[in-house]
Design a protein around this motif. Structure first.
Motif, PDB file in Angstrom:
ATOM      1  N   THR A 646     -21.987  -1.215  18.104  1.00 43.89           N
ATOM      2  CA  THR A 646     -21.027  -0.913  17.043  1.00 43.89           C
ATOM      3  C   THR A 646     -20.475  -2.201  16.448  1.00 43.89           C
ATOM      4  N   ALA A 647     -20.495  -2.282  15.115  1.00 50.49           N
ATOM      5  CA  ALA A 647     -19.901  -3.428  14.429  1.00 50.49           C
ATOM      6  C   ALA A 647     -18.394  -3.215  14.339  1.00 50.49           C
ATOM      7  N   SER A 648     -17.648  -4.229  14.678  1.00 42.57           N
ATOM      8  CA  SER A 648     -16.190  -4.136  14.597  1.00 42.57           C
ATOM      9  C   SER A 648     -15.698  -4.971  13.424  1.00 42.57           C
ATOM     10  N   SER A 649     -14.554  -4.572  12.883  1.00 37.45           N
ATOM     11  CA  SER A 649     -13.978  -5.313  11.768  1.00 37.45           C
ATOM     12  C   SER A 649     -12.471  -5.342  11.911  1.00 37.45           C
ATOM     13  N   PRO A 650     -11.864  -6.514  11.702  1.00 34.89           N
ATOM     14  CA  PRO A 650     -10.400  -6.592  11.790  1.00 34.89           C
ATOM     15  C   PRO A 650      -9.704  -6.072  10.535  1.00 34.89           C
ATOM     16  N   ALA A 665      -6.776   5.107   6.999  1.00 35.23           N
ATOM     17  CA  ALA A 665      -7.133   3.717   7.281  1.00 35.23           C
ATOM     18  C   ALA A 665      -8.634   3.648   7.571  1.00 35.23           C
ATOM     19  N   THR A 666      -9.368   2.957   6.725  1.00 39.73           N
ATOM     20  CA  THR A 666     -10.838   2.945   6.787  1.00 39.73           C
ATOM     21  C   THR A 666     -11.335   1.530   7.057  1.00 39.73           C
ATOM     22  N   PRO A 667     -12.229   1.347   8.061  1.00 42.56           N
ATOM     23  CA  PRO A 667     -12.756   0.012   8.357  1.00 42.56           C
ATOM     24  C   PRO A 667     -13.447  -0.609   7.149  1.00 42.56           C
ATOM     25  N   LEU A 668     -13.276  -1.915   7.026  1.00 42.47           N
ATOM     26  CA  LEU A 668     -13.826  -2.675   5.905  1.00 42.47           C
ATOM     27  C   LEU A 668     -14.737  -3.755   6.477  1.00 42.47           C
ATOM     28  N   HIS A 669     -16.041  -3.687   6.151  1.00 40.79           N
ATOM     29  CA  HIS A 669     -17.015  -4.636   6.701  1.00 40.79           C
ATOM     30  C   HIS A 669     -17.598  -5.497   5.589  1.00 40.79           C
ATOM     31  N   GLU A 670     -17.650  -6.791   5.818  1.00 41.35           N
ATOM     32  CA  GLU A 670     -18.348  -7.690   4.898  1.00 41.35           C
ATOM     33  C   GLU A 670     -19.849  -7.584   5.183  1.00 41.35           C
ATOM     34  N   ARG A 671     -20.616  -7.302   4.156  1.00 42.66           N
ATOM     35  CA  ARG A 671     -22.061  -7.140   4.366  1.00 42.66           C
ATOM     36  C   ARG A 671     -22.682  -8.406   4.939  1.00 42.66           C
ATOM     37  N   THR A 672     -22.216  -9.557   4.479  1.00 45.72           N
ATOM     38  CA  THR A 672     -22.791 -10.827   4.951  1.00 45.72           C
ATOM     39  C   THR A 672     -22.465 -11.094   6.412  1.00 45.72           C
ATOM     40  N   ALA A 673     -21.451 -10.410   6.950  1.00 46.73           N
ATOM     41  CA  ALA A 673     -21.070 -10.632   8.348  1.00 46.73           C
ATOM     42  C   ALA A 673     -21.788  -9.689   9.304  1.00 46.73           C
ATOM     43  N   LEU A 674     -22.472  -8.669   8.788  1.00 41.29           N
ATOM     44  CA  LEU A 674     -23.165  -7.721   9.656  1.00 41.29           C
ATOM     45  C   LEU A 674     -24.421  -8.359  10.247  1.00 41.29           C
ATOM     46  N   ALA A 675     -24.667  -8.081  11.506  1.00 41.17           N
ATOM     47  CA  ALA A 675     -25.891  -8.528  12.170  1.00 41.17           C
ATOM     48  C   ALA A 675     -26.868  -7.358  12.237  1.00 41.17           C
ATOM     49  N   GLN A 676     -28.162  -7.677  12.347  1.00 39.10           N
ATOM     50  CA  GLN A 676     -29.176  -6.629  12.325  1.00 39.10           C
ATOM     51  C   GLN A 676     -29.074  -5.700  13.529  1.00 39.10           C
ATOM     52  N   GLU A 677     -28.526  -6.219  14.640  1.00 42.09           N
ATOM     53  CA  GLU A 677     -28.440  -5.384  15.841  1.00 42.09           C
ATOM     54  C   GLU A 677     -27.161  -4.537  15.870  1.00 42.09           C
ATOM     55  N   ALA A 701     -24.731   3.181   9.199  1.00 36.35           N
ATOM     56  CA  ALA A 701     -25.318   2.127   8.365  1.00 36.35           C
ATOM     57  C   ALA A 701     -25.751   0.953   9.233  1.00 36.35           C
ATOM     58  N   HIS A 702     -26.912   0.411   8.919  1.00 34.81           N
ATOM     59  CA  HIS A 702     -27.427  -0.750   9.649  1.00 34.81           C
ATOM     60  C   HIS A 702     -28.342  -1.527   8.729  1.00 34.81           C
ATOM     61  N   LEU A 703     -28.691  -2.755   9.106  1.00 36.51           N
ATOM     62  CA  LEU A 703     -29.514  -3.631   8.281  1.00 36.51           C
ATOM     63  C   LEU A 703     -30.968  -3.597   8.719  1.00 36.51           C
ATOM     64  N   SER A 704     -31.870  -3.654   7.743  1.00 32.25           N
ATOM     65  CA  SER A 704     -33.305  -3.811   8.035  1.00 32.25           C
ATOM     66  C   SER A 704     -33.608  -5.301   8.168  1.00 32.25           C
ATOM     67  N   PRO A 705     -34.790  -5.665   8.663  1.00 35.23           N
ATOM     68  CA  PRO A 705     -35.132  -7.094   8.769  1.00 35.23           C
ATOM     69  C   PRO A 705     -35.089  -7.817   7.431  1.00 35.23           C
ATOM     70  N   GLN A 706     -35.311  -7.106   6.321  1.00 33.18           N
ATOM     71  CA  GLN A 706     -35.281  -7.734   4.997  1.00 33.18           C
ATOM     72  C   GLN A 706     -33.858  -7.874   4.456  1.00 33.18           C
ATOM     73  N   GLY A 707     -32.870  -7.339   5.183  1.00 28.29           N
ATOM     74  CA  GLY A 707     -31.490  -7.426   4.727  1.00 28.29           C
ATOM     75  C   GLY A 707     -31.025  -6.239   3.917  1.00 28.29           C
ATOM     76  N   HIS A 708     -31.838  -5.179   3.840  1.00 27.88           N
ATOM     77  CA  HIS A 708     -31.416  -3.981   3.122  1.00 27.88           C
ATOM     78  C   HIS A 708     -30.491  -3.146   4.015  1.00 27.88           C
ATOM     79  N   LEU A 709     -29.457  -2.581   3.419  1.00 26.55           N
ATOM     80  CA  LEU A 709     -28.520  -1.740   4.161  1.00 26.55           C
ATOM     81  C   LEU A 709     -29.028  -0.303   4.127  1.00 26.55           C
TER      82      LEU A 709
END
Length: 721
Positions: A646-650, A665-677, A701-709
């Motif tokens: 699980t990706a966490s976000s402050p 209150a909804t989590p806010l994730h920066e796409r550039t900060a997400l890791a593929q795992e 939601a998760h990232l593919s190896p090419q960086g697609h969400l």
């Protein structure tokens, strides 16, 4: 695109030694939309993107501003650019908004009213208030000349040149800017059209002239007439804009040719765009389809539904086995939404898609039946939505999304537009909420839901017309507004997998950089296939091949050119044709047999049977020439690892959730900060520079190896730690 860049280097007289490893190539693409101008710069693996508000009065200024911003980000100048491709909505907007040139029509005597007679049918048979689209050329600017050529190309009645001279004087008196010349059967023999053009150029040197024998040399005079009128209507405006833009870019250091994206998904030369701007009417959406095609191939998605939503419109396109559907028919300015036949036809190569007036700038209102209506009219970039603070007074989809908390007021359009949430709330409360007794928030949610349902309905209708099951497709969403709506649209359509590509906010511009240089030439020439005149058909195909390859060679003087030859066939007496690819080589007896066999097989695939006792007719012939596209071999369908965490976000933001009917209150994730795992569980927001992705409840939601969400609805493939 390496081969295209080599072509550009040759044209620019830049040495490219086969012994030396070339410097990283710099590719620049610009998509001028109705609201935003998107710019993408690729330098090797580096990618720079920007968005600027479109400047409708002088579109070239918005283009220059976006290019300069991107070059500054990359630390480069225009002189460093190796490839520059432009897509524009200028022709489209001029047609839809009826802001083109003062245009006249010259046609065969007795046929000037054909633009209003049309096909003599009713697109809504039982609608007593039916409105047909208004012709681009009013009746008092339509003129007939004495002449007649028959369907075999024989002159029955010579051209009366005195008629043309008198018409030229009237055109001068009426201050006409552009003229469409459409004579009967000019596709078979264009000599009378060509002579009219010569006389007009002598009498009125500055007059823009569009000949149907050049723009659309095909049978069916109504479609040919409508297409040529559309070309004439936008030509002065587009030609002036493209010429000014080229001069400004050259003055700032550009030393390579400017290329244009066409509606058919290929790149063409600037001169072709100036002479035949009607081929540019769907250039932006075509770039989006090319992007979706590439993303589908990278992820192994054999059935993809491209969803492009910007500030003004939304476009939907089916892509099967990594190929978007190509058509030769397009309809613009539909009087009745979704109704085929309620617009004006244009006959050009175009990627098959459905377009609706549903973008971020689409205006929302309550009609007399107390229903919320959204679009098709748009606030555009001037004055724009209420929240832009640029003078807009009518509430829009962007205002609704801002009030719902889906947009960051300080980061919208890379921070170029500071959204005024309070102004948007007030406008929604007054214009939508008050008539219905809703709060501003419920009014905003209603507008967003209506937009999603409008798009879902358009997709269902398009799927039904194409004989497809939309729920079996993967949704690929891009454009500044599409990621906001994609999950909701997917849920309505029964789609369980959504892809938000890298740089989705400028997706169409990115697609330009992967399109081949291409041109399609076509001409009608009726033949009974069992009585084919081999010599005439071969001569016609040679001429079409020379025409198409000559245009491609202007942009690609080196390298291989692929040629595809098509015959448009039907059974005798039918009204529509089926495109069948011609075998290689000269047309001979064995070619005829192969052609008939292919046609019967394709006809059975389409209609479940063939009419083997009925003769086959060829109506038109076409040759498409193109360079090799940059589409990589399709990969196996990609699936995520079963060890995602699980990706966490402050960070959190108050977002109005439809399930709770309240702000949460909804989590806010920066796409550039997400890791593929990692994965993100909805409800959540994934934000980036040009757009925001809404991850609805029930989606992961998760990232593919090419960086697609990738968003997946309730996937059982996840075994999260």
């Amino acid at each position: 695109m390496a081969t295209v860049l080599e072509h550009v280097r040759v044209m620019s007289e830049l040495p490219l030694s086969s012994q030396d490893k070339p410097e990283p190539t710099i590719r620049l693409a610009v998509d001028v939309g109705g609201t935003f101008t998107d710019v993408v710069l690729l330098e090797g693996e580096q990618r720079y993107t920007s968005k600027t508000l479109t400047t409708p009065a002088e579109p070239e200024q918005g283009v220059l501003q976006g290019i300069e911003e991107n070059l500054k980000l990359a630390g480069r100048t225009l002189h460093d650019v190796d490839l520059l491709i432009l897509g524009t909505t200028l022709a489209t907007n001029a047609l839809i908004e009826r802001k083109g040139a003062r245009t006249a029509l010259i046609t065969t005597q007795g046929f000037r009213d054909l633009v209003e007679i049309g096909l003599e049918d009713r697109f809504a048979q039982y609608d007593v208030f039916l409105q047909k689209p208004t012709p681009l050329v009013p009746r008092y600017w339509r003129f007939g000349v004495t002449e007649r050529i028959n369907a075999q190309g024989e002159v029955l009645l010579p051209l009366n040149e005195d008629d043309v001279t008198r018409i030229a004087q009237t055109l001068r008196d009426e201050d006409i800017d552009s003229v469409a010349v459409v004579l009967l059967h000019s596709y078979r023999n264009p000599q009378h059209e060509q002579r009219i053009a010569e006389i007009l150029q002598q009498e009125l040197p500055h007059l823009a002239v569009s000949l149907s024998s050049v723009v659309c040399p095909e049978v069916r005079e109504y479609e040919r007439l409508s297409t040529t009128c559309a070309n004439a209507y936008v030509q002065p405006q587009v030609a002036g804009y493209l010429s000014r833009l080229e001069q400004l870019l050259t003055a700032r250091g550009l030393h390579i040719p400017l290329f244009l994206m066409t509606s058919g998904g290929g790149i063409t030369t600037l001169q072709t765009g100036i002479e035949q701007p009607v081929r540019l009417v769907e250039s932006g959406p075509a770039g989006g389809a090319i992007l979706a095609q590439r993303v589908a191939a990278e992820l192994g998605e054999t059935r993809a539904l491209s969803f492009d939503m910007g500030g003004t419109t939304a476009k939907i396109c089916f892509i099967d086995d990594y190929q978007p559907q190509i058509s030769r028919n397009f309809e613009f300015g539909r009087v009745h939404r979704y109704q085929k036949g309620s617009g004006l036809p244009i006959r050009i190569p175009v990627i098959e898609m459905v377009e609706i007036g549903a973008g971020g700038g689409s205006i929302a209102r309550v009609d007399t039946l107390q229903r919320i209506q959204v679009g098709p009219d748009s606030a555009g970039s001037e004055p724009g939505p209420v929240s832009y603070g640029l003078g807009g007074t009518q509430t829009t989809v962007t205002d609704a999304n801002a009030v719902l908390g889906r947009l960051d007021p300080s980061r919208f359009a890379r921070g170029k537009v500071a959204l005024n949430i309070e102004a948007a709330q007030q406008a929604l409360a007054v214009q939508i909420g008050a008539p219905l007794g809703y709060s501003a928030e419920l009014a905003a949610l209603s507008v967003a839901e209506i937009v999603a349902e409008n798009m879902a309905n358009a997709a269902r209708v398009h799927a039904s017309e194409q004989g497809k099951h939309v729920e079996h497709y993967t949704l690929i969403a891009f454009g500044g507004a599409a990621p906001l709506q994609a999950a909701r649209l997917a849920r309505k359509l029964g789609i369980t997998r959504v892809v938000i590509p890298r740089s989705a906010g400028v997706g169409s511009a990115l697609g330009f950089l992967w399109a081949p240089i291409a041109y399609q030439a076509v001409r009608s020439f009726y033949q009974r296939v069992d009585r084919l005149n081999h010599d005439e058909v071969n001569a016609l195909l040679v001429g079409l091949t020379e025409q198409a390859t000559a245009i491609v060679r202007q942009a690609a003087p080196l390298g291989d050119i692929q040629v595809q030859r098509i015959a448009y066939l039907r059974y005798a007496g039918q009204g529509h044709e089926v495109p069948i690819e011609l075998p290689d080589g000269d047309v001979q007896e064995d070619t005829v047999h192969a052609l008939q066999t292919r046609f019967a097989q394709r006809y059975r695939e389409l209609y479940g049977r063939s009419l083997d006792h009925v003769p086959v007719e060829a109506i038109s012939w076409s040759v498409a020439a193109s360079t090799q596209d940059d589409l990589a071999p399709a990969a196996a369908r990609w699936t995520p690892s079963n060890t995602l965490t699980t990706a966490s976000s402050p960070h959190q933001r108050q977002v109005y959730q439809i399930e709770d009917n309240a702000f949460t209150a909804t989590p806010l994730h920066e796409r550039t900060a997400l890791a593929q795992e990692q994965y993100v569980s909805g409800p959540a927001l994934v934000v980036e520079e040009e757009t925001t992705t809404v991850v609805d409840s029930g989606f992961y939601a998760h990232l593919s190896p090419q960086g697609h969400l990738i968003l997946e609805l309730g996937s059982e493939d996840f075994h999260h730690e």
